[in-house]
Design an enzyme around this catalytic site. Sequence first.
Site, PDB file in Angstrom:
ATOM      1  N   ARG A 233      26.093  49.295  63.012  1.00 29.59           N
ATOM      2  CA  ARG A 233      24.759  49.867  62.888  1.00 29.59           C
ATOM      3  C   ARG A 233      24.566  50.403  61.473  1.00 29.59           C
ATOM      4  O   ARG A 233      25.532  50.828  60.831  1.00 29.59           O
ATOM      5  CB  ARG A 233      24.595  51.041  63.881  1.00 29.59           C
ATOM      6  CG  ARG A 233      24.480  50.605  65.329  1.00 29.59           C
ATOM      7  CD  ARG A 233      23.138  49.944  65.615  1.00 29.59           C
ATOM      8  NE  ARG A 233      23.003  49.628  67.023  1.00 29.59           N
ATOM      9  CZ  ARG A 233      23.161  48.407  67.544  1.00 29.59           C
ATOM     10  NH1 ARG A 233      23.450  47.381  66.772  1.00 29.59           N
ATOM     11  NH2 ARG A 233      22.989  48.204  68.839  1.00 29.59           N
ATOM     12  N   HIS A 281      19.730  41.564  60.784  1.00 28.20           N
ATOM     13  CA  HIS A 281      20.220  41.921  62.127  1.00 28.20           C
ATOM     14  C   HIS A 281      20.197  40.701  63.058  1.00 28.20           C
ATOM     15  O   HIS A 281      19.603  40.715  64.134  1.00 28.20           O
ATOM     16  CB  HIS A 281      19.380  43.070  62.723  1.00 28.20           C
ATOM     17  CG  HIS A 281      20.133  43.865  63.738  1.00 28.20           C
ATOM     18  ND1 HIS A 281      20.097  45.246  63.808  1.00 28.20           N
ATOM     19  CD2 HIS A 281      20.962  43.484  64.751  1.00 28.20           C
ATOM     20  CE1 HIS A 281      20.856  45.664  64.804  1.00 28.20           C
ATOM     21  NE2 HIS A 281      21.395  44.606  65.399  1.00 28.20           N
TER      22      HIS A 281
END
Length: 318
Positions: A233, A281
């Site tokens: 993350r 992502h």
Amino acid sequence: MPAPLTIAFLSSNLDFSYLLPAFQTQFPQARLRLGTELGPLEDIDAAVCWYPPEGLLARLPRLRLIQSVGAGIDHITADPALPEVPACRIIDPDMGQGMTAYVTWAVIQHQRHMGAYLRSAAARRWEEQPVQPPRQHRVGIAGLGTLGLACAEALLNIGYSVRGWSRTPKRNTQSELPAGLQAFHGEAGQAEFLAGCDTLVCLLPLTEDTRGILGQPLFNQLPRGAHLINVGRGAHLVEADLLAALASGQLAAATLDALTQEPLPPEHPFWADPRILITPHIATRTDPAVIARQTADNLALVDAGRAAEVAVDLQRGY
Ligand code: NAP
Ligand code: GLV
């Protein structure tokens, strides 16, 4: 007659309409409620989530399942008003394969100097870069969970020297760890783990313990000139510390798939740094049919009083 099952799709930043066909197939009798048209909140039995609007889950009195659409659950635990309802994540072998493909590419891309070959090819120049056998390159994977283990196995099969780091100890047996993987754990094992990472892959969940872990103190324990791959993350990374470590040469390169700000704005300094490779992502994704099927399976277990078998440990944070 019991009320029909009602599933709500809750996200503050994603359009979930792409999930509807799979859920219509999996739950032909259910009422599916999207974003702004949730209907009466007291009807909702299950919430399928990616960054659900803060406080909304606590306003669903009949809620009995919170289902993440991803492997991570941090976008749900971030809600300070999270109700005590079983929360489940996706565990999907195909997702492991997707992550394996991405991480393998990222390791090879840097270790085999593919950026230099792209530049040479664009200039029509036949130029060799140093060729180092995979076994001389040490890849460390922080996070030996579903995805970290899949990546470790693939990199070992290519011939890389692979080590891994987890919170709790792992036995070096075939059933728990791929043969050849050097395993470290906990704070006590962290320094030794980091000292042998020419490439460090972050596949940790985002928890209170791991937030900001990719910062200067950690970078200083890596071999000089290491490559960082962050597929965890964005909030694992201290962005200013990355820029400083690249400027000093402590890190040679970074490949980042997860960023604190997504989408990363055009004016962000990471875009301008040729040592940083950004992807949006996309390291891996889950098939909507798998999300729908796991939602159905998890709901059945919750209804059978077996939530503990599938729910994430919210105290632990993953
Ligand atoms: P997982 O199965 O829950 O595994 C997590 C691993 O991290 C476990 O090995 C765990 O240790 C370790 N860990 C947790 N806290 C730690 C700590 N404080 N110190 C050391 N190790 C720690 O998770 P997963 O399914 O592999 O997914 C990992 C993460 O990948 C997700 O949470 C998500 O953030 C990220 N992800 C990214 C993408 C993308 O496209 N970029 C896609 C999917 C997932 P134990 O084994 O001891 O419990
Ligand atoms: C994606 O980042 C996921 O958690 O599945």
